[in-house]
Design a protein around this motif. Structure first.
Motif, PDB file in Angstrom:
ATOM      1  N   PRO A  68      -3.194 -13.405 -11.013  1.00 47.41           N
ATOM      2  CA  PRO A  68      -2.308 -13.210 -12.173  1.00 47.41           C
ATOM      3  C   PRO A  68      -1.415 -11.978 -12.039  1.00 47.41           C
ATOM      4  O   PRO A  68      -0.244 -12.015 -12.434  1.00 47.41           O
ATOM      5  CB  PRO A  68      -3.281 -13.064 -13.349  1.00 47.41           C
ATOM      6  CG  PRO A  68      -4.526 -13.756 -12.913  1.00 47.41           C
ATOM      7  CD  PRO A  68      -4.587 -13.550 -11.418  1.00 47.41           C
ATOM      8  N   GLU A  69      -1.934 -10.896 -11.481  1.00 45.54           N
ATOM      9  CA  GLU A  69      -1.117  -9.697 -11.285  1.00 45.54           C
ATOM     10  C   GLU A  69       0.017  -9.974 -10.302  1.00 45.54           C
ATOM     11  O   GLU A  69       1.143  -9.529 -10.497  1.00 45.54           O
ATOM     12  CB  GLU A  69      -1.974  -8.529 -10.789  1.00 45.54           C
ATOM     13  CG  GLU A  69      -2.907  -7.975 -11.834  1.00 45.54           C
ATOM     14  CD  GLU A  69      -3.754  -6.827 -11.310  1.00 45.54           C
ATOM     15  OE1 GLU A  69      -3.420  -6.267 -10.239  1.00 45.54           O
ATOM     16  OE2 GLU A  69      -4.754  -6.497 -11.961  1.00 45.54           O
ATOM     17  N   GLN A  70      -0.299 -10.739  -9.258  1.00 40.80           N
ATOM     18  CA  GLN A  70       0.720 -11.093  -8.274  1.00 40.80           C
ATOM     19  C   GLN A  70       1.758 -12.011  -8.908  1.00 40.80           C
ATOM     20  O   GLN A  70       2.948 -11.890  -8.631  1.00 40.80           O
ATOM     21  CB  GLN A  70       0.073 -11.770  -7.063  1.00 40.80           C
ATOM     22  CG  GLN A  70       0.996 -11.940  -5.885  1.00 40.80           C
ATOM     23  CD  GLN A  70       1.396 -10.618  -5.257  1.00 40.80           C
ATOM     24  OE1 GLN A  70       0.631  -9.678  -5.227  1.00 40.80           O
ATOM     25  NE2 GLN A  70       2.604 -10.550  -4.750  1.00 40.80           N
ATOM     26  N   GLU A  71       1.315 -12.912  -9.766  1.00 37.66           N
ATOM     27  CA  GLU A  71       2.239 -13.806 -10.464  1.00 37.66           C
ATOM     28  C   GLU A  71       3.213 -13.007 -11.325  1.00 37.66           C
ATOM     29  O   GLU A  71       4.401 -13.311 -11.367  1.00 37.66           O
ATOM     30  CB  GLU A  71       1.470 -14.809 -11.337  1.00 37.66           C
ATOM     31  CG  GLU A  71       0.749 -15.877 -10.567  1.00 37.66           C
ATOM     32  CD  GLU A  71       1.678 -16.880  -9.913  1.00 37.66           C
ATOM     33  OE1 GLU A  71       2.733 -17.210 -10.494  1.00 37.66           O
ATOM     34  OE2 GLU A  71       1.348 -17.337  -8.810  1.00 37.66           O
ATOM     35  N   LEU A  72       2.706 -11.975 -12.025  1.00 43.86           N
ATOM     36  CA  LEU A  72       3.574 -11.129 -12.844  1.00 43.86           C
ATOM     37  C   LEU A  72       4.594 -10.398 -11.974  1.00 43.86           C
ATOM     38  O   LEU A  72       5.761 -10.269 -12.351  1.00 43.86           O
ATOM     39  CB  LEU A  72       2.744 -10.119 -13.640  1.00 43.86           C
ATOM     40  CG  LEU A  72       1.947 -10.669 -14.820  1.00 43.86           C
ATOM     41  CD1 LEU A  72       1.075  -9.575 -15.432  1.00 43.86           C
ATOM     42  CD2 LEU A  72       2.884 -11.247 -15.870  1.00 43.86           C
ATOM     43  N   LYS A  73       4.146  -9.931 -10.811  1.00 42.89           N
ATOM     44  CA  LYS A  73       5.060  -9.252  -9.899  1.00 42.89           C
ATOM     45  C   LYS A  73       6.134 -10.220  -9.424  1.00 42.89           C
ATOM     46  O   LYS A  73       7.319  -9.879  -9.389  1.00 42.89           O
ATOM     47  CB  LYS A  73       4.300  -8.674  -8.704  1.00 42.89           C
ATOM     48  CG  LYS A  73       5.193  -7.885  -7.754  1.00 42.89           C
ATOM     49  CD  LYS A  73       4.440  -7.430  -6.526  1.00 42.89           C
ATOM     50  CE  LYS A  73       5.299  -6.681  -5.550  1.00 42.89           C
ATOM     51  NZ  LYS A  73       6.540  -7.310  -5.177  1.00 42.89           N
ATOM     52  N   TYR A  74       5.731 -11.442  -9.075  1.00 44.45           N
ATOM     53  CA  TYR A  74       6.703 -12.440  -8.643  1.00 44.45           C
ATOM     54  C   TYR A  74       7.712 -12.724  -9.754  1.00 44.45           C
ATOM     55  O   TYR A  74       8.910 -12.830  -9.503  1.00 44.45           O
ATOM     56  CB  TYR A  74       6.018 -13.750  -8.244  1.00 44.45           C
ATOM     57  CG  TYR A  74       5.218 -13.691  -6.962  1.00 44.45           C
ATOM     58  CD1 TYR A  74       5.560 -12.832  -5.921  1.00 44.45           C
ATOM     59  CD2 TYR A  74       4.115 -14.507  -6.783  1.00 44.45           C
ATOM     60  CE1 TYR A  74       4.822 -12.793  -4.748  1.00 44.45           C
ATOM     61  CE2 TYR A  74       3.369 -14.474  -5.604  1.00 44.45           C
ATOM     62  CZ  TYR A  74       3.727 -13.619  -4.600  1.00 44.45           C
ATOM     63  OH  TYR A  74       2.996 -13.580  -3.442  1.00 44.45           O
ATOM     64  N   ALA A  75       7.216 -12.856 -10.983  1.00 41.30           N
ATOM     65  CA  ALA A  75       8.100 -13.130 -12.122  1.00 41.30           C
ATOM     66  C   ALA A  75       9.079 -11.984 -12.322  1.00 41.30           C
ATOM     67  O   ALA A  75      10.269 -12.204 -12.567  1.00 41.30           O
ATOM     68  CB  ALA A  75       7.278 -13.375 -13.376  1.00 41.30           C
ATOM     69  N   ASP A  77      10.061  -9.793 -10.020  1.00 36.27           N
ATOM     70  CA  ASP A  77      10.992  -9.807  -8.887  1.00 36.27           C
ATOM     71  C   ASP A  77      12.036 -10.904  -9.069  1.00 36.27           C
ATOM     72  O   ASP A  77      13.225 -10.689  -8.813  1.00 36.27           O
ATOM     73  CB  ASP A  77      10.244 -10.017  -7.573  1.00 36.27           C
ATOM     74  CG  ASP A  77       9.407  -8.823  -7.157  1.00 36.27           C
ATOM     75  OD1 ASP A  77       9.548  -7.748  -7.787  1.00 36.27           O
ATOM     76  OD2 ASP A  77       8.599  -8.964  -6.213  1.00 36.27           O
ATOM     77  N   LEU A  78      11.589 -12.066  -9.511  1.00 28.45           N
ATOM     78  CA  LEU A  78      12.507 -13.175  -9.715  1.00 28.45           C
ATOM     79  C   LEU A  78      13.536 -12.844 -10.792  1.00 28.45           C
ATOM     80  O   LEU A  78      14.725 -13.143 -10.646  1.00 28.45           O
ATOM     81  CB  LEU A  78      11.733 -14.439 -10.093  1.00 28.45           C
ATOM     82  CG  LEU A  78      12.557 -15.695 -10.313  1.00 28.45           C
ATOM     83  CD1 LEU A  78      13.329 -16.067  -9.049  1.00 28.45           C
ATOM     84  CD2 LEU A  78      11.672 -16.842 -10.754  1.00 28.45           C
ATOM     85  N   GLU A  79      13.084 -12.209 -11.854  1.00 31.68           N
ATOM     86  CA  GLU A  79      13.991 -11.811 -12.935  1.00 31.68           C
ATOM     87  C   GLU A  79      15.044 -10.833 -12.417  1.00 31.68           C
ATOM     88  O   GLU A  79      16.234 -10.961 -12.719  1.00 31.68           O
ATOM     89  CB  GLU A  79      13.189 -11.182 -14.072  1.00 31.68           C
ATOM     90  CG  GLU A  79      13.997 -10.867 -15.305  1.00 31.68           C
ATOM     91  CD  GLU A  79      13.133 -10.292 -16.419  1.00 31.68           C
ATOM     92  OE1 GLU A  79      13.641  -9.411 -17.143  1.00 31.68           O
ATOM     93  OE2 GLU A  79      11.980 -10.719 -16.568  1.00 31.68           O
ATOM     94  N   MET A  80      14.619  -9.861 -11.627  1.00 30.08           N
ATOM     95  CA  MET A  80      15.539  -8.871 -11.078  1.00 30.08           C
ATOM     96  C   MET A  80      16.558  -9.533 -10.134  1.00 30.08           C
ATOM     97  O   MET A  80      17.757  -9.263 -10.200  1.00 30.08           O
ATOM     98  CB  MET A  80      14.757  -7.788 -10.326  1.00 30.08           C
ATOM     99  CG  MET A  80      15.629  -6.683  -9.763  1.00 30.08           C
ATOM    100  SD  MET A  80      14.687  -5.446  -8.851  1.00 30.08           S
ATOM    101  CE  MET A  80      14.114  -6.395  -7.462  1.00 30.08           C
ATOM    102  N   ILE A  81      16.080 -10.419  -9.293  1.00 32.91           N
ATOM    103  CA  ILE A  81      16.958 -11.107  -8.346  1.00 32.91           C
ATOM    104  C   ILE A  81      17.940 -12.008  -9.095  1.00 32.91           C
ATOM    105  O   ILE A  81      19.118 -12.076  -8.742  1.00 32.91           O
ATOM    106  CB  ILE A  81      16.126 -11.899  -7.319  1.00 32.91           C
ATOM    107  CG1 ILE A  81      15.385 -10.927  -6.405  1.00 32.91           C
ATOM    108  CG2 ILE A  81      16.994 -12.855  -6.519  1.00 32.91           C
ATOM    109  CD1 ILE A  81      14.334 -11.566  -5.528  1.00 32.91           C
TER     110      ILE A  81
END
Length: 113
Positions: A68-75, A77-81
């Motif tokens: 879940p922590e990795q999922e939040l990081k991905y989300a 990162d995706l938002e920033m990109i």
């Protein structure tokens, strides 16, 4: 297999279980379970079903599980990109407008000549 092993290790840590706890529940030795977690040993379907049941998951859930922590990081990162991409798209549109304006100016200059 290494990715699956990492997922199993993560799930084990989330439950607060030791390798010994899990190996007893799976009726295998601690070194055998350690090899599963490190990806040294291939896991057959039967063992995969045992492990997924142990963590109260289906085999598919186990194979597709993400931290879940990795999922939040991905989300994040995706938002920033996505934001950067939108900014770039806006820049491209502005440049396209400038090109059109310059083209119109050149066309108007030719029609006066």
């Amino acid at each position: 297999m290494k990715l699956l092993g990492k997922k199993i290790r993560l799930l084990r840590h989330q439950k607060g279980w030791s390798q010994e706890d899990v190996s007893k529940q799976l009726d295998i030795s601690i070194p055998a379970f350690s090899k599963i977690e490190t990806g040294i040993t291939d896991v057959n379907l039967s063992r995969l079903e045992q492990i997924s049941a142990l963590f109260d998951m289906t085999v598919v859930q186990l194979l597709t599980y993400n931290d879940p922590e990795q999922e939040l990081k991905y989300a994040s990162d995706l938002e920033m990109i996505t934001k950067k991409l939108q900014e770039r798209e806006s820049e491209v549109i502005d440049l396209q407008k400038k090109v059109i304006e310059l083209y119109e100016e050149i066309r108007n200059m030719k029609s006066f000549a």
